[in-house]
Design a protein around this motif. Structure first.
Motif, short mmCIF file in Angstrom:
data_model
loop_
_atom_site.label_atom_id
_atom_site.label_comp_id
_atom_site.label_asym_id
_atom_site.label_seq_id
_atom_site.Cartn_x
_atom_site.Cartn_y
_atom_site.Cartn_z
N ASN A 117 -7.08 -87.81 93.63
CA ASN A 117 -7.72 -88.84 92.81
C ASN A 117 -7.22 -88.80 91.37
O ASN A 117 -6.64 -87.79 90.94
CB ASN A 117 -9.24 -88.65 92.82
N GLY A 118 -7.51 -89.86 90.64
CA GLY A 118 -7.09 -89.92 89.25
C GLY A 118 -7.64 -88.76 88.43
O GLY A 118 -6.96 -88.22 87.56
N THR A 122 -5.66 -86.29 85.82
CA THR A 122 -5.92 -86.10 84.39
C THR A 122 -6.31 -84.65 84.11
O THR A 122 -5.90 -84.07 83.10
CB THR A 122 -7.03 -87.05 83.87
N ASP A 230 -2.59 -91.56 80.28
CA ASP A 230 -3.39 -91.82 81.48
C ASP A 230 -3.00 -93.19 82.04
O ASP A 230 -3.41 -94.23 81.54
CB ASP A 230 -4.88 -91.77 81.14
N ARG A 233 -5.12 -96.28 85.78
CA ARG A 233 -5.53 -97.65 86.04
C ARG A 233 -4.37 -98.65 85.88
O ARG A 233 -4.22 -99.57 86.66
CB ARG A 233 -6.68 -98.04 85.10
N SER A 257 -2.50 -92.61 89.79
CA SER A 257 -3.23 -92.63 91.07
C SER A 257 -3.34 -94.08 91.50
O SER A 257 -2.34 -94.79 91.49
CB SER A 257 -4.60 -91.95 90.94
N LYS A 258 -4.53 -94.51 91.84
CA LYS A 258 -4.83 -95.90 92.20
C LYS A 258 -3.71 -96.59 92.97
O LYS A 258 -3.64 -96.51 94.18
CB LYS A 258 -5.22 -96.69 90.96
N1 PMP Z 1 -8.34 -92.57 84.39
C1 PMP Z 1 -8.48 -93.90 84.37
C2 PMP Z 1 -7.86 -94.68 83.26
C3 PMP Z 1 -9.22 -94.54 85.37
O1 PMP Z 1 -9.35 -95.87 85.35
C4 PMP Z 1 -9.79 -93.76 86.40
C5 PMP Z 1 -10.57 -94.40 87.52
N2 PMP Z 1 -11.21 -95.59 87.23
C6 PMP Z 1 -9.61 -92.37 86.37
C7 PMP Z 1 -8.88 -91.81 85.35
C8 PMP Z 1 -10.21 -91.49 87.41
O2 PMP Z 1 -9.66 -91.77 88.66
P1 PMP Z 1 -10.44 -91.43 90.00
O3 PMP Z 1 -11.66 -92.28 90.04
O4 PMP Z 1 -9.46 -91.76 91.07
O5 PMP Z 1 -10.75 -89.96 89.97
#
Ligand code: PMP
Length: 407
Positions: A117-118, A122, A230, A233, A257-258
């Motif tokens: 996941n994102g 990070t 980051d 998104r 990610s995403k």
């Molecule tokens: N960073 C940004 C800029 C995001 O938009 C998001 C998710 N909306 C995240 C980190 C975290 O990602 P995740 O929900 O996949 O853990």
């Protein structure tokens, strides 16, 4: 009228066995009435809820759906790998192929590593920056979202002050506040986290000002700290070489990610040479982090995104949507604020605290089969067509009429 009895039945069952019925930002209670909580399937730019209602989708799974649901080439690559195996005792060759592809695509990157996941990405960036510098302080923009774990969660419930002890804040696009935060970090600055552009919930989006981006780079260089971009998104929608590449500013670390695997679960960290050693020494892992199917899907996704110049296509479609919405609002005597990149539309009504007009607009558009969001940025996919944009604008016409009627 819309009926959603299956959705209601599932919500009632979920309320008994899932805390709050749903967690986090995907809770349908945060959306106007009529929005479904549960979905049955997706194809291209369309989604079907569990009651069989079809929606033209402008959230794209909140980002992951870059090429369209069930994209043939991506799903064929995933299926080939699925028949061979997904969760094995270690990665499949697809991991090396994907890392090579990213290093080839991203000028800042000398290496890549993978997560789910994102937030994993990070958090891994933060750990690498601290490991490489031996320092503790991280700078983040006020109001920016970087994930859902204690060090960065937007909620303080269940979070201790110790979890946030080494986090300092600046304001996006504000060089003076950045300089002040850098001063405050003193000799303990490990890294500066910065979103590809400002995309905070419920407010106008802002592209990074070139002077601000240069100031972030200069502050990191002066301190020997890591510039962490980051891209979770924005990644792969703005520029396939990285969202700050057009500014001529290269990050040291990027979190992705995403959109990277068109909906398959995958995240990545890419980094510069000087961080390779620290990245190789920190301990990060997860039971599913080397799953081969998402990696095979990512290789195919990035290949298609490059071949079909997907960011340019999304910018074109987003531009049509933006122009059409602006004209529609004008016809109804309404003022809209549309900000940020056209690929990721943010549509807010002027003087609309709490996005009440936005909710009326979205609820009416939903009745016409178009899924917008009243206060979060939206997303285009390469599966959207010009005919889809025309359909969305027809639905928007009903939305504007509803807002005008509500006064
Ligand atoms: N960073 C940004 C800029 C995001 O938009 C998001 C998710 N909306 C995240 C980190 C975290 O990602 P995740 O929900 O996949 O853990």
């Amino acid at each position: 009228r819309l009926t959603n009895s299956q959705d209601q039945a599932l919500r009632h069952r979920a309320a008994r066995v899932v805390p709050g019925g749903m967690w986090g930002h995907l809770h349908a209670a945060k959306l106007p009435e009529g929005y479904p909580q549960f979905f049955a399937r997706g194809e291209g730019a369309y989604l079907w809820d569990v009651d069989g209602r079809r929606f033209l989708d402008f959230m794209c799974s909140w980002g992951p759906n870059l090429l369209g649901h069930q994209h043939l080439e991506v799903e064929e690559a995933a299926e080939r790998q699925r028949r061979l195996g997904d969760c094995l005792n270690g990665p499949a060759p697809a991991m090396v192929e994907l890392a090579e592809q990213l290093v080839g695509l991203l000028p800042h990157a000398a290496w890549a590593m993978f997560q789910k996941n994102g937030t994993d990405a990070t958090t891994t960036c933060a750990t690498i920056a601290r490991a490489a510098t031996g320092r503790r302080k991280l700078l983040v923009a006020r109001g920016a979202y970087h994930g859902a774990v204690p060090w960065c969660s937007p909620s303080l419930l269940g979070v201790t002050s110790e979890d946030r002890a080494h986090l300092l804040h600046y304001d996006y696009n504000d060089e003076a506040s950045l300089a002040a935060a850098v001063d405050e970090a003193g000799g303990d600055l490990a890294g500066i986290l910065v979103s590809a552009f400002r995309h905070d919930l419920g407010r106008d989006q802002e592209m990074p000002q070139p002077g601000f981006a240069r100031a972030v780079r200069a502050a990191c260089d002066a301190a020997g700290a890591a510039l962490i971009l980051d891209e979770v998104r924005a990644g792969f929608r703005l520029d396939l070489a990285g969202s700050w590449e057009p500014l001529g500013i290269r990050p040291d670390l990027c979190a992705w990610s995403k959109a990277i695997a068109n909906g398959h679960p995958l995240a990545a960290v890419t980094g510069a040479e000087w961080l390779r050693d620290a990245a190789s020494r920190i301990f990060v892992t997860g039971s599913f982090w080397c799953g081969a199917v998402p990696m095979a899907a990512a290789v195919a996704t990035l290949r298609v995104a490059m071949r079909d110049a997907v960011p340019e296509r999304l910018a074109h479609l987003g531009g049509l949507l933006r122009d059409g919405l602006a004209a529609g609002a004008r016809r109804h005597g309404l003022a809209l604020r549309q900000t940020g990149p056209a690929q990721m539309p943010m549509v807010l009504f002027a003087d609309d605290p709490g996005a009440r007009r936005g909710e009326v607009f979205c609820a009416a558009a939903l009745q016409r089969g178009v899924y917008f969001h009243p206060r979060h940025n939206m997303f285009l996919s390469a599966a959207h067509t010009e005919a889809d944009i025309a359909l969305a604008l027809e639905a928007a016409e009903h939305g504007f009429a509803a807002v005008a009627a509500a006064g």
